[in-house]
Design a protein around this motif. Structure first.
Motif, PDB file in Angstrom:
ATOM      1  N   SER A  44      55.935  24.826 -38.268  1.00 51.95           N
ATOM      2  CA  SER A  44      56.127  25.375 -36.926  1.00 51.95           C
ATOM      3  C   SER A  44      56.324  24.257 -35.917  1.00 51.95           C
ATOM      4  N   PRO A  45      56.723  24.594 -34.685  1.00 51.01           N
ATOM      5  CA  PRO A  45      56.703  23.601 -33.612  1.00 51.01           C
ATOM      6  C   PRO A  45      55.289  23.057 -33.427  1.00 51.01           C
ATOM      7  N   LEU A  46      55.168  21.839 -32.955  1.00 50.86           N
ATOM      8  CA  LEU A  46      53.872  21.162 -32.885  1.00 50.86           C
ATOM      9  C   LEU A  46      52.819  21.982 -32.160  1.00 50.86           C
ATOM     10  N   ARG A  47      53.144  22.481 -30.980  1.00 46.64           N
ATOM     11  CA  ARG A  47      52.137  23.201 -30.205  1.00 46.64           C
ATOM     12  C   ARG A  47      51.737  24.520 -30.862  1.00 46.64           C
TER      13      ARG A  47
ATOM     14  N   ARG B 116      57.128  20.753 -37.593  1.00 46.86           N
ATOM     15  CA  ARG B 116      58.400  20.580 -38.283  1.00 46.86           C
ATOM     16  C   ARG B 116      58.846  19.120 -38.349  1.00 46.86           C
ATOM     17  N   GLU B 117      58.413  18.320 -37.363  1.00 46.72           N
ATOM     18  CA  GLU B 117      58.798  16.908 -37.354  1.00 46.72           C
ATOM     19  C   GLU B 117      58.189  16.141 -38.533  1.00 46.72           C
ATOM     20  N   ASN B 118      57.092  16.653 -39.088  1.00 43.13           N
ATOM     21  CA  ASN B 118      56.417  15.964 -40.190  1.00 43.13           C
ATOM     22  C   ASN B 118      56.755  16.554 -41.558  1.00 43.13           C
ATOM     23  N   LEU B 119      57.666  17.504 -41.594  1.00 41.18           N
ATOM     24  CA  LEU B 119      58.014  18.123 -42.870  1.00 41.18           C
ATOM     25  C   LEU B 119      58.633  17.112 -43.831  1.00 41.18           C
ATOM     26  N   VAL B 120      59.511  16.265 -43.326  1.00 39.12           N
ATOM     27  CA  VAL B 120      60.138  15.249 -44.175  1.00 39.12           C
ATOM     28  C   VAL B 120      59.062  14.330 -44.753  1.00 39.12           C
ATOM     29  N   TRP B 121      58.116  13.924 -43.916  1.00 40.86           N
ATOM     30  CA  TRP B 121      57.015  13.075 -44.385  1.00 40.86           C
ATOM     31  C   TRP B 121      56.252  13.756 -45.516  1.00 40.86           C
ATOM     32  N   LEU B 122      55.989  15.044 -45.374  1.00 42.73           N
ATOM     33  CA  LEU B 122      55.213  15.773 -46.371  1.00 42.73           C
ATOM     34  C   LEU B 122      55.932  15.799 -47.712  1.00 42.73           C
ATOM     35  N   VAL B 123      57.204  16.124 -47.708  1.00 48.39           N
ATOM     36  CA  VAL B 123      57.974  16.181 -48.951  1.00 48.39           C
ATOM     37  C   VAL B 123      58.019  14.800 -49.602  1.00 48.39           C
ATOM     38  N   GLU B 124      58.243  13.771 -48.795  1.00 46.94           N
ATOM     39  CA  GLU B 124      58.283  12.412 -49.330  1.00 46.94           C
ATOM     40  C   GLU B 124      56.921  11.979 -49.851  1.00 46.94           C
ATOM     41  N   PHE B 125      55.844  12.445 -49.217  1.00 44.70           N
ATOM     42  CA  PHE B 125      54.490  12.113 -49.660  1.00 44.70           C
ATOM     43  C   PHE B 125      54.262  12.630 -51.078  1.00 44.70           C
ATOM     44  N   PHE B 126      54.681  13.851 -51.340  1.00 41.61           N
ATOM     45  CA  PHE B 126      54.537  14.407 -52.681  1.00 41.61           C
ATOM     46  C   PHE B 126      55.383  13.633 -53.685  1.00 41.61           C
ATOM     47  N   GLU B 127      56.603  13.289 -53.279  1.00 39.05           N
ATOM     48  CA  GLU B 127      57.504  12.574 -54.181  1.00 39.05           C
ATOM     49  C   GLU B 127      56.977  11.174 -54.493  1.00 39.05           C
TER      50      GLU B 127
ATOM     51  N   MET C  91      53.901  29.405 -51.363  1.00 34.41           N
ATOM     52  CA  MET C  91      54.436  30.231 -50.284  1.00 34.41           C
ATOM     53  C   MET C  91      54.692  29.337 -49.081  1.00 34.41           C
ATOM     54  N   VAL C  92      55.850  29.514 -48.463  1.00 36.89           N
ATOM     55  CA  VAL C  92      56.206  28.726 -47.276  1.00 36.89           C
ATOM     56  C   VAL C  92      56.666  29.672 -46.179  1.00 36.89           C
ATOM     57  N   VAL C  93      56.161  29.448 -44.972  1.00 34.32           N
ATOM     58  CA  VAL C  93      56.559  30.218 -43.803  1.00 34.32           C
ATOM     59  C   VAL C  93      57.234  29.265 -42.817  1.00 34.32           C
ATOM     60  N   LEU C  94      58.457  29.566 -42.450  1.00 34.56           N
ATOM     61  CA  LEU C  94      59.190  28.753 -41.473  1.00 34.56           C
ATOM     62  C   LEU C  94      59.151  29.452 -40.120  1.00 34.56           C
ATOM     63  N   ASP C  95      58.396  28.890 -39.211  1.00 31.48           N
ATOM     64  CA  ASP C  95      58.226  29.442 -37.870  1.00 31.48           C
ATOM     65  C   ASP C  95      58.443  28.285 -36.874  1.00 31.48           C
ATOM     66  N   GLU C  96      59.521  28.208 -36.309  1.00 37.34           N
ATOM     67  CA  GLU C  96      60.629  29.066 -35.949  1.00 37.34           C
ATOM     68  C   GLU C  96      61.838  28.756 -36.855  1.00 37.34           C
ATOM     69  N   LEU C  97      62.416  29.803 -37.496  1.00 37.12           N
ATOM     70  CA  LEU C  97      63.488  29.610 -38.465  1.00 37.12           C
ATOM     71  C   LEU C  97      64.731  28.976 -37.857  1.00 37.12           C
ATOM     72  N   SER C  98      64.993  29.239 -36.577  1.00 35.90           N
ATOM     73  CA  SER C  98      66.192  28.670 -35.945  1.00 35.90           C
ATOM     74  C   SER C  98      66.141  27.149 -35.913  1.00 35.90           C
ATOM     75  N   SER C  99      64.964  26.552 -36.167  1.00 35.99           N
ATOM     76  CA  SER C  99      64.855  25.096 -36.239  1.00 35.99           C
ATOM     77  C   SER C  99      65.530  24.544 -37.495  1.00 35.99           C
ATOM     78  N   PHE C 100      65.923  25.446 -38.400  1.00 32.75           N
ATOM     79  CA  PHE C 100      66.540  25.032 -39.659  1.00 32.75           C
ATOM     80  C   PHE C 100      67.991  25.487 -39.740  1.00 32.75           C
ATOM     81  N   LYS C 101      68.622  25.650 -38.593  1.00 36.71           N
ATOM     82  CA  LYS C 101      70.003  26.124 -38.573  1.00 36.71           C
ATOM     83  C   LYS C 101      71.003  25.047 -38.961  1.00 36.71           C
ATOM     84  N   ASN C 102      70.601  23.781 -38.850  1.00 35.84           N
ATOM     85  CA  ASN C 102      71.511  22.680 -39.149  1.00 35.84           C
ATOM     86  C   ASN C 102      71.316  22.230 -40.595  1.00 35.84           C
TER      87      ASN C 102
END
Length: 464
Positions: free
Chosen positions: A59-62, A107-118, A128-139
């Motif tokens: 989600s967005p940080l706040r 959402r800004e730390n999602l890349v860090w999280l995936v890389e942390f696991f890798e 289960m994954v919930v994307l809130d707000e989905l429009s943040s993944f339009k690109n």
């Protein structure tokens, strides 16, 4: 404390929808309770059906705090264990190691999280994954999209939450729906998606590069039909006893000298001010410069600020005075808007305060802040500010309908105590402000549309 029985019928309907659809797109307008709906579904899936083990919410940080607060605000979800993966790398690692049911990450730390696991050779543990707000993944070219796409095959249940699924047009749905359904409905290639539902718009005849795509006449219906089995959409006014929302425009006007400066920039794309030469290289830059001038200042080429007028500040102070002590939420656009509003109101004896931190939000909702200040770019999604006031004043309106509608919904949402929410627009006459207002009324959501309008008006010689 609210109970499960307090959920509205439409919310229970949405819960059942999520339970029955491992891939789901929940398109609910602001205030309809996307968070508690999803928390309830997670609770059932985790502790009644034993279908999932760990859930990740992006989600967005706040909004990460909103998830925790919402869970604690309902008796049936208060025992869910939530961990916020925010802060420094050390703090994020500690939050990840906590024993929890739901892990909420910005959402800004999602890349860090995936890389942390890798990097640590760990298997992806969130089923289960919930994307809130989905429009943040339009690109689909963004790093965060590529990160979630990488782990998508390991996710059993994928939910997208949004109030505005197409903030920049139907093209956004390719990435948004694709990440939810694993690219089943629209395929894996954006080119084929465009060929099926769009025609070429503006393009370079020499290179063949396409700048925009125009939906085919039946594209919207065909696209929505395609996703109808995994998507559910509702509007606030249809399901909630919402207060009336009143929109009021207040016109201000530059004097002859100030208007002359504005007209010079509009006509020549260059203006001389206080020894500074300020230019606009293209229509996009020009539209932004004219917005700045309508608001009262202009950024120089070096990032300095040249003052033009205080008309909007004067109107703002009048509106705050007319509020007679009621709390007011002031929305600004440019950074100089923020600084000028703050200084101007302080000189009048007010104590304007930014609504940024969790403490700020709590104090606003407790009625402790008479004049709150927010930017639509940072406060557009997820903030619950409806308990602190019902008056919102826009000093500068944005091009984006998404930013606008989401920010209005910070006050005009379920839980507001006032009978009426009042949204004030301060508009500078005979300027680009009028084009922005018209665009928002048409629910235009991209600056590209407005840049096209700028070009058209410039060509016709009628641009405001």
């Amino acid at each position: 404390m609210l109970r499960r029985e307090d959920l509205h019928k439409y919310q229970e309907f949405c819960v059942k929808f999520l339970l029955n659809h491992p891939e789901a797109l929940l398109i609910l307008e602001m205030g309809l309770g996307k968070t508690i709906i999803t928390l309830t579904a997670i609770l059932i899936l985790m502790y009644d059906r034993f279908e999932i083990d760990k859930c990740l919410v992006v989600s967005p940080l706040r909004v990460t705090k909103v998830w925790c607060d919402e869970a604690m605000g309902w008796s049936h979800t208060q025992n869910l264990r939530l961990s916020r993966i925010t802060g420094t790398a050390r703090e994020r690692k500690a939050a990840l190691q906590k024993k929890a049911d739901i892990y909420v990450i910005n959402r800004e730390n999602l890349v860090w999280l995936v890389e942390f696991f890798e990097d640590n050779g760990m298997e992806w543990t969130f089923d289960m994954v919930v994307l809130d707000e989905l429009s943040s993944f339009k690109n689909f070219k963004s790093k965060r999209f590529k990160a979630i796409k990488k782990v998508r095959p390991h996710v059993k249940r994928m939910i997208g939450l949004t109030g505005t699924p197409t903030p920049q047009g139907l093209e956004d749905l390719f990435a948004e729906v694709g990440i939810i359904d694993g690219f089943q409905r629209f395929g894996r290639f954006v080119g084929r998606f465009r060929d099926a539902y769009f025609r070429k718009g503006d393009f370079n005849p020499y290179t063949g590069v396409v700048y925009s795509y125009i939906p085919l006449p039946d594209a919207e219906k065909r696209i929505y039909d395609k996703i109808s089995d995994i998507a559910i959409s509702m509007k606030s006014v249809d399901y909630l006893d919402m207060p009336e929302c009143v929109y009021v425009d207040h016109a201000v006007e530059m004097d002859a000298g100030e208007s002359e400066i504005y007209e010079e920039m509009k006509k020549d794309l260059v203006v001389e001010l206080e020894g500074e030469t300020i230019t606009s290289q293209n229509a996009a830059v020009l539209s932004n410069k004219l917005m700045q001038m309508a608001s009262g200042c202009l950024y120089t080429e070096e990032g300095g600020i040249v003052h033009i007028h205080d008309r909007k500040l004067e109107m703002l102070s009048d509106l705050i005075e007319q509020a007679n002590g009621q709390n007011v939420l002031v929305v600004y656009h440019f950074r100089f808007d923020h600084d000028r509003i703050r200084d101007y109101l302080k000189n009048l004896g007010y104590e304007p305060r930014d609504i940024k931190t969790d403490v700020d939000i709590d104090d606003w909702n407790a009625g402790k802040i008479q004049v709150g200040m927010i930017s639509p770019m940072s406060a557009g999604h997820g903030l619950n500010l409806q308990r602190g006031g019902h008056i919102e004043i826009w000093v500068t309106l944005p091009w984006s309908y998404d930013y606008y509608s989401q920010t209005v919904a910070r006050l005009w949402r379920q839980g507001v105590t006032a009978d009426t929410v009042i949204v004030h627009h301060i508009i500078c006459k005979d300027t680009v402000d009028l084009d922005v207002v018209e665009a928002l009324k048409r629910k235009s959501t991209t600056q590209e549309n407005l840049i096209a309008a700028v070009k058209a008006n410039l060509e016709k010689g009628v641009f405001r």
